[in-house]
Scaffold this active site. Structure first.
Site, PDB file in Angstrom:
ATOM      1  N   ALA A 108      -0.670 -28.786  29.467  1.00 49.27           N
ATOM      2  CA  ALA A 108      -1.517 -29.057  29.946  1.00 49.27           C
ATOM      3  C   ALA A 108      -3.000 -29.402  29.468  1.00 49.27           C
ATOM      4  O   ALA A 108      -3.243 -31.049  29.703  1.00 49.27           O
ATOM      5  CB  ALA A 108      -1.520 -29.318  32.214  1.00 49.27           C
ATOM      6  N   ALA A 109      -3.576 -28.833  28.993  1.00 48.18           N
ATOM      7  CA  ALA A 109      -4.234 -28.831  28.339  1.00 48.18           C
ATOM      8  C   ALA A 109      -4.303 -29.307  27.187  1.00 48.18           C
ATOM      9  O   ALA A 109      -4.908 -30.225  26.693  1.00 48.18           O
ATOM     10  CB  ALA A 109      -4.977 -27.034  27.740  1.00 48.18           C
ATOM     11  N   GLY A 161      -1.133 -23.048  31.188  1.00 46.47           N
ATOM     12  CA  GLY A 161      -1.915 -24.326  31.338  1.00 46.47           C
ATOM     13  C   GLY A 161      -2.066 -24.805  29.700  1.00 46.47           C
ATOM     14  O   GLY A 161      -2.153 -26.121  30.092  1.00 46.47           O
ATOM     15  N   PRO A 218      -4.614 -19.452  23.622  1.00 46.87           N
ATOM     16  CA  PRO A 218      -3.922 -19.288  22.892  1.00 46.87           C
ATOM     17  C   PRO A 218      -2.691 -19.905  23.239  1.00 46.87           C
ATOM     18  O   PRO A 218      -2.503 -19.494  24.875  1.00 46.87           O
ATOM     19  CB  PRO A 218      -4.363 -18.141  23.153  1.00 46.87           C
ATOM     20  CG  PRO A 218      -4.785 -17.213  24.529  1.00 46.87           C
ATOM     21  CD  PRO A 218      -5.447 -18.530  23.966  1.00 46.87           C
ATOM     22  N   ASP A 240      -1.441 -28.223  37.438  1.00 47.97           N
ATOM     23  CA  ASP A 240      -1.996 -28.145  35.884  1.00 47.97           C
ATOM     24  C   ASP A 240      -3.304 -28.753  35.415  1.00 47.97           C
ATOM     25  O   ASP A 240      -4.596 -29.116  34.084  1.00 47.97           O
ATOM     26  CB  ASP A 240      -1.120 -27.268  34.939  1.00 47.97           C
ATOM     27  CG  ASP A 240      -0.405 -26.459  35.444  1.00 47.97           C
ATOM     28  OD1 ASP A 240      -0.460 -26.051  36.699  1.00 47.97           O
ATOM     29  OD2 ASP A 240       0.459 -26.055  34.558  1.00 47.97           O
TER      30      ASP A 240
HETATM   31  C1  MEV Z   1       2.640 -24.050  36.781  1.00 49.71           C
HETATM   32  O1  MEV Z   1       1.864 -24.227  35.995  1.00 49.71           O
HETATM   33  C2  MEV Z   1       2.455 -23.625  38.139  1.00 49.71           C
HETATM   34  C3  MEV Z   1       4.079 -24.484  38.580  1.00 49.71           C
HETATM   35  O2  MEV Z   1       3.278 -24.174  40.235  1.00 49.71           O
HETATM   36  C4  MEV Z   1       4.594 -25.781  38.860  1.00 49.71           C
HETATM   37  C5  MEV Z   1       3.795 -26.966  38.829  1.00 49.71           C
HETATM   38  O3  MEV Z   1       2.339 -27.226  40.216  1.00 49.71           O
HETATM   39  O4  MEV Z   1       3.389 -28.336  38.607  1.00 49.71           O
HETATM   40  C6  MEV Z   1       5.189 -23.619  38.745  1.00 49.71           C
END
Ligand code: MEV
Length: 314
Positions: A102-103, A99, A93, A144
Site C-alpha cells: 500500500a505504501a 503495508g 523495509p 492499509d
Molecule cells: C493486511 O494488512 C490487513 C488485512 O486485514 C487485509 C485488509 O484489510 O485489506 C489482512
C-alpha cells in the site's frame, strides 16, 4: 520527474476482521516508501531498490505490475499507452505485513500525479491506491492504503454497503516505541484473506462470536489508546492475537516471536497484517524496553524494525 511517498503501517487491532466490516485501528510507522516517476520511451519499467526481506520484491513482482496497471486505469490512463520509469526506495523495509504494498502504491500514485501534472487530493490518491491494493489483497478492506495515505493513528471501518468508509484520526498523547519482528516468510495476503472468508462461511456461528469479540476489542483499544493506558493497550493486543490464532491466520513463527516479546516484558504482542508469515508487533514504550525486545528477537536470527506508533507526519 515526479516524486511521492507513502507511510508504512502496522495494525494494532482488527486485521482480517476489518475486511468484513468490523472496525480496526492502524498506525503509520515513521518509515516510508519513496517513489520517483519519469516519462520514458516505452513500457512500464520498475527499479525496486527497497531494502528488506530477501525475495520480497521478486515474489511480489507480478502483483506489483498488476497493481500499477490498476492504478493507471483508476487515473484514467491506458496502461498500454503509458511509458514510465518507476524507481522505488525509502526506509520502509520490504517486510510482509508492514503495508509495503500500500505504501508503494500511494508513493507511485503521488509520483505519477506529479509527473503528469494532475492535481489530486489525498482522498483521490487513497481511492487510486485502494484499486491498486486489489492486486495484492484480492478483497482489501482499505485500511492499509488509508494509513499509507494519511499517516497518523487511524480508526477505520469499511462500509459494506458501498458508502464511504469511516476514517477517523485518533490522537495519542505522544508517539510510542514499538518493535516489528519479521518471520522472514513472505506471505500471500490475498490467500490469507480468502481463507478467512471461506472458514467464516463454513463456521458461521463460531465466526460470528469471534467477530463480535474483535469489535469489542477495537472499541476498548480505541479507549485505551485515547486514555494513554498502555498496559491496557498491550493486554488487548494479546487478546487480539488469540482471536487471530482462532481464525487460523497466525503461524508457529509468529507465535514464537509473540511469546518471546512477552517474555521480554513487552506490554503486549500480536501478529500484524495478513499473517501466515510476515510480521509481529510488540508494544515497548520507552527506548530501553524497545531495545531489550528488539535485541532478543535479533539474537534469535530474525530481522526487526524499531519504530513508533502515533507518528503524525513524514
Ligand atoms: C493486511 O494488512 C490487513 C488485512 O486485514 C487485509 C485488509 O484489510 O485489506 C489482512
Amino acid at each position: 520527474m515526479g516524486r511521492g511517498s507513502g507511510f508504512g503501517k502496522t495494525i494494532l487491532f482488527g486485521e482480517h476482521f476489518v475486511v468484513h466490516g468490523v472496525p480496526g485501528i492502524a498506525s503509520a510507522v515513521d518509515s516510508a516508501v519513496d517513489a520517483e516517476v519519469k516519462k520514458a520511451a516505452n513500457g512500464i519499467n520498475v527499479t525496486d531498490e527497497r531494502t528488506g526481506a530477501k525475495g520480497y520484491a521478486e515474489k511480489k513482482k507480478l502483483q506489483q505490475l498488476e497493481s500499477i496497471e490498476r492504478m493507471l486505469k483508476a487515473m484514467n490512463m491506458d496502461p498500454q499507452q503509458v511509458a514510465i520509469d518507476i524507481w522505488l526506495g525509502g526506509n520502509l523495509p520490504g517486510f510482509s505485513g508492514l503495508g509495503a504494498s500500500a505504501a508503494s502504491s500511494v508513493a507511485i500514485a503521488r509520483a505519477i500525479a506529479e509527473e503528469f501534472e494532475l492535481d489530486l487530493p489525498d482522498e483521490k490518491i487513497n481511492d487510486i491506491a485502494y484499486e491498486a491494493e486489489k492486486a495484492y489483497a484480492g478483497n482489501p478492506s482499505g485500511i492499509d492504503n488509508t494509513a499509507a495515505t494519511f499517516g497518523g493513528l487511524i480508526w477505520f471501518k469499511k462500509s459494506l454497503s458501498g458508502d464511504s468508509n469511516t476514517i477517523e484520526q485518533l490522537s495519542i498523547r505522544e508517539p510510542v516505541e514499538i518493535v516489528i519482528g519479521n518471520t522472514g516468510i513472505v506471505a500471500n495476503t490475498k490467500a490469507m484473506v480468502a481463507g478467512v472468508g471461506e472458514r467464516k462461511q463454513r463456521n458461521p456461528k463460531k465466526y460470528a462470536e469471534l467477530f463480535r469479540q474483535a469489535e469489542d476489542l477495537a472499541l476498548e483499544g480505541r479507549k485505551a489508546l485515547e486514555e494513554f493506558d498502555l498496559q491496557k493497550v498491550g493486554e488487548l493486543m494479546n487478546e487480539n492475537h488469540r482471536l487471530l490464532q482462532e481464525i487460523e491466520v497466525s503461524c508457529k513463527e509468529l507465535d514464537y516471536l509473540v511469546e518471546l516479546a512477552r517474555e521480554q516484558e513487552a506490554f503486549g504482542a500480536k501478529m500484524t497484517g495478513g499473517g501466515g508469515g510476515g510480521c509481529m508487533l510488540a508494544l515497548t514504550p520507552r527506548k530501553e524496553l524497545q531495545e531489550k525486545v528488539a535485541t532478543a528477537i535479533e539474537n534469535e536470527g530474525f530481522e526487526v524494525l524499531r519504530t513508533k506508533i502515533g507518528v503524525q507526519k513524514l
